[in-house]
Design a protein around this motif. Structure first.
Motif, PDB file in Angstrom:
ATOM      1  N   TYR A 213       0.855  -1.193   0.000  1.00  0.00           N
ATOM      2  CA  TYR A 213       0.000   0.000   0.000  1.00  0.00           C
ATOM      3  C   TYR A 213       0.891   1.243   0.000  1.00  0.00           C
ATOM      4  O   TYR A 213       1.795   1.360   0.829  1.00  0.00           O
ATOM      5  CB  TYR A 213      -0.906   0.005   1.222  1.00  0.00           C
ATOM      6  CG  TYR A 213      -1.880  -1.160   1.260  1.00  0.00           C
ATOM      7  CD1 TYR A 213      -3.139  -1.059   0.700  1.00  0.00           C
ATOM      8  CD2 TYR A 213      -1.510  -2.389   1.852  1.00  0.00           C
ATOM      9  CE1 TYR A 213      -4.028  -2.124   0.721  1.00  0.00           C
ATOM     10  CE2 TYR A 213      -2.388  -3.456   1.872  1.00  0.00           C
ATOM     11  CZ  TYR A 213      -3.644  -3.328   1.312  1.00  0.00           C
ATOM     12  OH  TYR A 213      -4.517  -4.382   1.329  1.00  0.00           O
ATOM     13  N   GLU A 214       0.615   2.151  -0.914  1.00  0.00           N
ATOM     14  CA  GLU A 214       1.445   3.353  -1.024  1.00  0.00           C
ATOM     15  C   GLU A 214       0.691   4.630  -0.705  1.00  0.00           C
ATOM     16  O   GLU A 214       1.296   5.696  -0.578  1.00  0.00           O
ATOM     17  CB  GLU A 214       2.040   3.443  -2.440  1.00  0.00           C
ATOM     18  CG  GLU A 214       2.927   2.250  -2.764  1.00  0.00           C
ATOM     19  CD  GLU A 214       3.733   2.455  -4.042  1.00  0.00           C
ATOM     20  OE1 GLU A 214       4.251   3.568  -4.232  1.00  0.00           O
ATOM     21  OE2 GLU A 214       3.831   1.513  -4.829  1.00  0.00           O
ATOM     22  N   THR A 215      -0.637   4.534  -0.575  1.00  0.00           N
ATOM     23  CA  THR A 215      -1.439   5.709  -0.226  1.00  0.00           C
ATOM     24  C   THR A 215      -2.286   5.385   1.001  1.00  0.00           C
ATOM     25  O   THR A 215      -2.364   4.234   1.431  1.00  0.00           O
ATOM     26  CB  THR A 215      -2.368   6.100  -1.387  1.00  0.00           C
ATOM     27  OG1 THR A 215      -3.206   4.971  -1.724  1.00  0.00           O
ATOM     28  CG2 THR A 215      -1.563   6.492  -2.617  1.00  0.00           C
ATOM     29  N   ASP A 216      -2.919   6.413   1.540  1.00  0.00           N
ATOM     30  CA  ASP A 216      -3.714   6.246   2.758  1.00  0.00           C
ATOM     31  C   ASP A 216      -4.692   5.079   2.621  1.00  0.00           C
ATOM     32  O   ASP A 216      -5.346   4.914   1.584  1.00  0.00           O
ATOM     33  CB  ASP A 216      -4.504   7.521   3.060  1.00  0.00           C
ATOM     34  CG  ASP A 216      -3.598   8.687   3.427  1.00  0.00           C
ATOM     35  OD1 ASP A 216      -2.373   8.521   3.375  1.00  0.00           O
ATOM     36  OD2 ASP A 216      -4.133   9.767   3.754  1.00  0.00           O
ATOM     37  N   CYS A 217      -4.793   4.297   3.679  1.00  0.00           N
ATOM     38  CA  CYS A 217      -5.695   3.138   3.663  1.00  0.00           C
ATOM     39  C   CYS A 217      -6.037   2.786   5.105  1.00  0.00           C
ATOM     40  O   CYS A 217      -5.203   2.919   6.007  1.00  0.00           O
ATOM     41  CB  CYS A 217      -5.033   1.950   2.964  1.00  0.00           C
ATOM     42  SG  CYS A 217      -6.081   0.469   2.878  1.00  0.00           S
ATOM     43  N   ASP A 218      -7.259   2.331   5.322  1.00  0.00           N
ATOM     44  CA  ASP A 218      -7.637   1.876   6.660  1.00  0.00           C
ATOM     45  C   ASP A 218      -7.132   0.452   6.868  1.00  0.00           C
ATOM     46  O   ASP A 218      -7.144  -0.368   5.949  1.00  0.00           O
ATOM     47  CB  ASP A 218      -9.150   1.964   6.864  1.00  0.00           C
ATOM     48  CG  ASP A 218      -9.931   1.316   5.741  1.00  0.00           C
ATOM     49  OD1 ASP A 218     -10.659   0.351   5.999  1.00  0.00           O
ATOM     50  OD2 ASP A 218      -9.801   1.790   4.591  1.00  0.00           O
ATOM     51  N   CYS A 219      -6.730   0.164   8.090  1.00  0.00           N
ATOM     52  CA  CYS A 219      -6.192  -1.168   8.407  1.00  0.00           C
ATOM     53  C   CYS A 219      -7.251  -2.249   8.226  1.00  0.00           C
ATOM     54  O   CYS A 219      -6.928  -3.391   7.875  1.00  0.00           O
ATOM     55  CB  CYS A 219      -5.666  -1.188   9.844  1.00  0.00           C
ATOM     56  SG  CYS A 219      -4.214  -0.141  10.115  1.00  0.00           S
ATOM     57  N   ARG A 220      -8.514  -1.900   8.459  1.00  0.00           N
ATOM     58  CA  ARG A 220      -9.559  -2.927   8.320  1.00  0.00           C
ATOM     59  C   ARG A 220      -9.701  -3.401   6.880  1.00  0.00           C
ATOM     60  O   ARG A 220      -9.992  -4.571   6.627  1.00  0.00           O
ATOM     61  CB  ARG A 220     -10.893  -2.427   8.892  1.00  0.00           C
ATOM     62  CG  ARG A 220     -11.424  -1.148   8.286  1.00  0.00           C
ATOM     63  CD  ARG A 220     -12.618  -0.610   9.082  1.00  0.00           C
ATOM     64  NE  ARG A 220     -13.032   0.692   8.570  1.00  0.00           N
ATOM     65  CZ  ARG A 220     -14.253   0.993   8.173  1.00  0.00           C
ATOM     66  NH1 ARG A 220     -15.206   0.077   8.204  1.00  0.00           N
ATOM     67  NH2 ARG A 220     -14.544   2.205   7.740  1.00  0.00           N
ATOM     68  N   SER A 221      -9.503  -2.501   5.906  1.00  0.00           N
ATOM     69  CA  SER A 221      -9.540  -2.945   4.507  1.00  0.00           C
ATOM     70  C   SER A 221      -8.354  -3.844   4.192  1.00  0.00           C
ATOM     71  O   SER A 221      -8.484  -4.830   3.450  1.00  0.00           O
ATOM     72  CB  SER A 221      -9.539  -1.732   3.574  1.00  0.00           C
ATOM     73  OG  SER A 221     -10.775  -1.055   3.644  1.00  0.00           O
ATOM     74  N   ALA A 222      -7.195  -3.522   4.771  1.00  0.00           N
ATOM     75  CA  ALA A 222      -6.006  -4.356   4.554  1.00  0.00           C
ATOM     76  C   ALA A 222      -6.204  -5.748   5.161  1.00  0.00           C
ATOM     77  O   ALA A 222      -5.794  -6.761   4.580  1.00  0.00           O
ATOM     78  CB  ALA A 222      -4.777  -3.679   5.146  1.00  0.00           C
TER      79      ALA A 222
ATOM     80  N   ALA B  70      -1.655  -0.003   6.985  1.00  0.00           N
ATOM     81  CA  ALA B  70      -2.170  -1.078   6.131  1.00  0.00           C
ATOM     82  C   ALA B  70      -1.083  -2.084   5.768  1.00  0.00           C
ATOM     83  O   ALA B  70      -1.342  -3.298   5.719  1.00  0.00           O
ATOM     84  CB  ALA B  70      -2.784  -0.484   4.867  1.00  0.00           C
ATOM     85  N   ASN B  71       0.144  -1.617   5.517  1.00  0.00           N
ATOM     86  CA  ASN B  71       1.222  -2.540   5.155  1.00  0.00           C
ATOM     87  C   ASN B  71       1.570  -3.482   6.297  1.00  0.00           C
ATOM     88  O   ASN B  71       1.732  -4.691   6.095  1.00  0.00           O
ATOM     89  CB  ASN B  71       2.457  -1.751   4.727  1.00  0.00           C
ATOM     90  CG  ASN B  71       2.296  -1.157   3.339  1.00  0.00           C
ATOM     91  OD1 ASN B  71       1.911  -1.844   2.398  1.00  0.00           O
ATOM     92  ND2 ASN B  71       2.569   0.140   3.206  1.00  0.00           N
ATOM     93  N   GLN B  72       1.653  -2.940   7.517  1.00  0.00           N
ATOM     94  CA  GLN B  72       1.948  -3.820   8.639  1.00  0.00           C
ATOM     95  C   GLN B  72       0.772  -4.758   8.928  1.00  0.00           C
ATOM     96  O   GLN B  72       0.965  -5.910   9.300  1.00  0.00           O
ATOM     97  CB  GLN B  72       2.295  -3.021   9.899  1.00  0.00           C
ATOM     98  CG  GLN B  72       2.914  -3.923  10.962  1.00  0.00           C
ATOM     99  CD  GLN B  72       3.137  -3.256  12.299  1.00  0.00           C
ATOM    100  OE1 GLN B  72       2.384  -2.364  12.689  1.00  0.00           O
ATOM    101  NE2 GLN B  72       4.167  -3.689  13.019  1.00  0.00           N
ATOM    102  N   THR B  73      -0.444  -4.287   8.710  1.00  0.00           N
ATOM    103  CA  THR B  73      -1.618  -5.146   8.896  1.00  0.00           C
ATOM    104  C   THR B  73      -1.529  -6.369   7.994  1.00  0.00           C
ATOM    105  O   THR B  73      -1.759  -7.511   8.430  1.00  0.00           O
ATOM    106  CB  THR B  73      -2.910  -4.381   8.592  1.00  0.00           C
ATOM    107  OG1 THR B  73      -3.008  -3.240   9.448  1.00  0.00           O
ATOM    108  CG2 THR B  73      -4.135  -5.260   8.786  1.00  0.00           C
ATOM    109  N   ASP B  74      -1.189  -6.169   6.734  1.00  0.00           N
ATOM    110  CA  ASP B  74      -1.062  -7.273   5.790  1.00  0.00           C
ATOM    111  C   ASP B  74      -0.014  -8.277   6.265  1.00  0.00           C
ATOM    112  O   ASP B  74      -0.237  -9.498   6.224  1.00  0.00           O
ATOM    113  CB  ASP B  74      -0.689  -6.730   4.412  1.00  0.00           C
ATOM    114  CG  ASP B  74      -0.576  -7.827   3.376  1.00  0.00           C
ATOM    115  OD1 ASP B  74      -1.616  -8.239   2.839  1.00  0.00           O
ATOM    116  OD2 ASP B  74       0.556  -8.296   3.113  1.00  0.00           O
TER     117      ASP B  74
END
Length: 630
Positions: free
Chosen positions: A311-320, A455-459
């Protein structure tokens, strides 16, 4: 329907007399226990165990029938039956009942051979039973599940949740048995809380059969009928509290009162058996507990982790989280056991929709029934199935805390993914702002909690988690967050990152103090620290994804900088700050600790307004640091 031989009926009748003697002896010897319900349920238990598929020499036989005891206070009856069946020496159970260091505790424990589920609060056993019954289908192993319950227990609302789930998913291998002696601690069940048990079960779609719970041939025939029905079935067994001893029968006192030695002698004479209290008292005195680890339950999942998303742009962790679990389902279609996701009417919010599309057969919509889902998911997870339950924080830990505690006691492997934690729930208000997810998890000895930063750490965390045993809470907020970047502009959690539980991530170096942050305020903390750097104040910044288990070397290094700021959208009581304080005190480390977090129930407002209200916005963090460093 088989015609049961007189030999079997005679054997069960003999065992019933032996079991009643054991029940009364062990409870009098221990000076406490619940003999009344044990006496009323013993004929039912013996009929079940004499006709089901099980093997005392192989308690974990995969295709064994499962027996779940919801009313765990009838442990004297359960231990008596299991001893008579050969799971252990019955003499040990009698002598060691409720004895310090013994496995034969006051309520049944899963570490006792033959016990499938440690009982807890009344009302949870049917939920556990549905988990075991569903696992039969998912694992493609045929067996029946029997759930024993009391009649007073039917007052609990969780039972109605479990009933509906069982009917929705056609769990026709599930048989519930109610010991209907019509007495509970305070007297008649009809006075304590009137109810129509039969109609309640029938209205939810169950087949109900009534039976004389002490007529052995009738019980045996009824069990055969129940096994043949193609729907969940309840056996409502009319029984007598204290059955077999005249002065105990139909006397609510003996729900939780034991016999004196004189009464025991009279009772055993009436049963036609001898008194052996002296023998068991000596065995009790001679008992020496073994120092064996309590958790001998293994779960060794072997799933493919797939390829990391970036993920390179803003993202919520729940979507990740939602995208990661859906991808894991795709890459593990040939796994030996399925990955299962449970939902409580929040799929669009907790982002499990994509998993439901990819793996509909392994997605279970439980409706607004969190108590049931928590226990059912725990039971499902002990059957070798990697089970995820996603819900809002306030429902998945705060509302069901006691059932998560029961999962902990049962050494389950449930992965609870909590979204909408902290204060970025915003205008939903204080009733939905879960600010105690860390402090609640702190009290669960076997649980681990992970709070992804972006999001990246969530994944990475979800993929790491897919092959881990045990109970985990993964917590995240509602809102989109910036992806974290290093000072050089590259992603903090890129493809070269590997998650290590208990290790904090160094986001910025510095020697003027240390800031430890957990949860959704992380981006605001990064901006605050970077702004302070421009002003000549160089703070170390650590992101703590495992707030219950801190790395001692990192804590020592931060303490050496003189001051530590803990930043979290969690109550200052019991959160990250408390972990740091405990670590400093227990390791004789000296540093000033400044806790920045939630100090009262939040108010309703837009998320950024709430961060400012709590002193967690960038400007407030900068001001707090400057004030404390002056």
């Amino acid at each position: 329907m088989p015609a049961y031989t007189q030999e079997l009926i005679s054997r069960i009748s003999t065992q019933a007399k032996q079991a009643r003697k054991a029940i009364l002896t062990m409870t009098t010897l221990a000076g406490s226990g619940h003999p009344g319900g044990s006496m009323s349920s013993i004929d039912l238990l013996l009929c079940v165990y004499n006709t089901i598929e099980h093997n005392p020499s192989e308690p974990q036989m995969p295709d064994r029938d499962r027996v779940i005891i919801s009313n765990g206070h009838i442990s004297p009856a359960v231990f008596s039956v299991l001893g008579l069946m050969g799971y252990f020496d019955l003499n040990d159970a009698i002598a060691q009942y409720r004895l310090m260091g013994s496995i034969f505790e006051g309520h049944i424990e899963r570490r006792v051979p033959g016990v499938e589920w440690s009982s807890g609060n009344l009302g949870q056993g049917l939920s556990a039973g549905t988990g075991f019954a569903l696992a039969s289908r998912l694992n493609e192993i045929s067996y029946n599940v029997y759930v024993f319950m009391g009649d007073g227990e039917q007052q609990k609302g969780q039972i109605s949740e479990a009933r509906r789930f069982a009917v929705k998913y056609c769990l026709d291998n599930l048989i519930a048995i109610i010991d209907y002696n019509e007495l509970q601690i305070s007297g008649s069940i009809h006075n304590v809380m009137p109810q129509n048990i039969r109609k309640n079960w029938e209205s939810d779609g169950w087949k109900v059969i009534e039976v004389n719970g002490h007529d052995i041939p009738q019980i045996l025939s009824t069990l055969d009928n129940a096994r043949a029905f193609k729907q969940p079935t309840l056996i409502l067994a009319h029984t007598v509290m204290g059955k077999g001893v005249s002065f105990m029968e139909n006397n609510a006192k003996y729900h939780g009162s034991v016999l004196s030695e004189a009464q025991l002698e009279d009772a055993l004479k009436e049963l036609g058996t001898e008194m052996e209290l002296k023998k068991y008292r000596k065995l009790r005195l001679d008992f020496k507990p073994e120092n064996k680890p309590q958790n001998s339950f293994t779960f060794e999942p072997d799933y493919k982790i797939g390829k990391h998303f970036r993920y390179e742009t803003d993202c919520d962790c729940r979507s990740a989280w939602g995208k990661a679990i859906a991808d894991l389902a795709k890459v593990n279609t040939d796994a030996e056991t399925p990955i299962v996701v449970l939902d409580c009417d929040l799929a669009t919010s907790v982002k499990t929709e994509e998993f439901a599309q990819v793996s509909p057969q392994n997605f279970f919509q439980c409706g607004i029934m969190e108590q049931h889902t928590c226990v059912m998911g725990g039971a499902l997870s002990v059957c070798g199935i990697q089970t995820f339950w996603s819900d809002f924080g306030i429902f998945g830990i705060a509302e069901v805390y006691n059932n998560q505690r029961l999962n902990d006691i049962n050494h389950t492997n449930l992965k609870t993914v909590l979204t909408h934690t902290g204060i970025d729930v915003g205008a939903d208000g204080k009733t939905h702002q879960c600010i105690d997810y860390i402090s609640l998890a702190r009290n669960l000895f076997g649980f681990k909690i992970i709070c992804p930063a972006d999001a990246n750490q969530t994944d990475r965390i979800i993929r790491w988690l897919i092959n881990k045993p045990g109970n985990f809470l993964v917590t995240m907020g509602r809102s989109k967050l910036p992806v974290l970047k290093k000072m050089d502009g590259t992603l903090q959690y890129d493809f070269d990152y590997s998650f290590v539980y208990g290790k904090a991530d160094v986001l910025r170096d510095g020697n003027d103090g240390s800031m430890w942050v957990c949860g959704t305020p992380v981006a605001k903390a990064v901006k605050a620290v970077d702004t302070l750097r421009e002003e000549g104040i160089f703070l170390e910044l650590l992101y703590v994804s495992s707030p219950l288990h801190l790395d001692l070397a990192q804590l020592k290094a931060s303490a050496g900088k003189g001051i530590i700021f803990s930043v979290e959208d969690h109550s200052v009581n019991g959160g990250l700050g408390t972990s740091i304080a405990d670590g400093l005190a227990t390791n004789s480390l000296c540093a000033k600790l400044v806790k920045i977090g939630i100090k009262q129930y939040p108010i309703s407002g837009e998320a950024n307004e709430l961060y400012h209200w709590a002193g967690l916005d960038t400007a407030s963090l900068i001001a707090t640091v400057k004030k404390c460093l002056d």
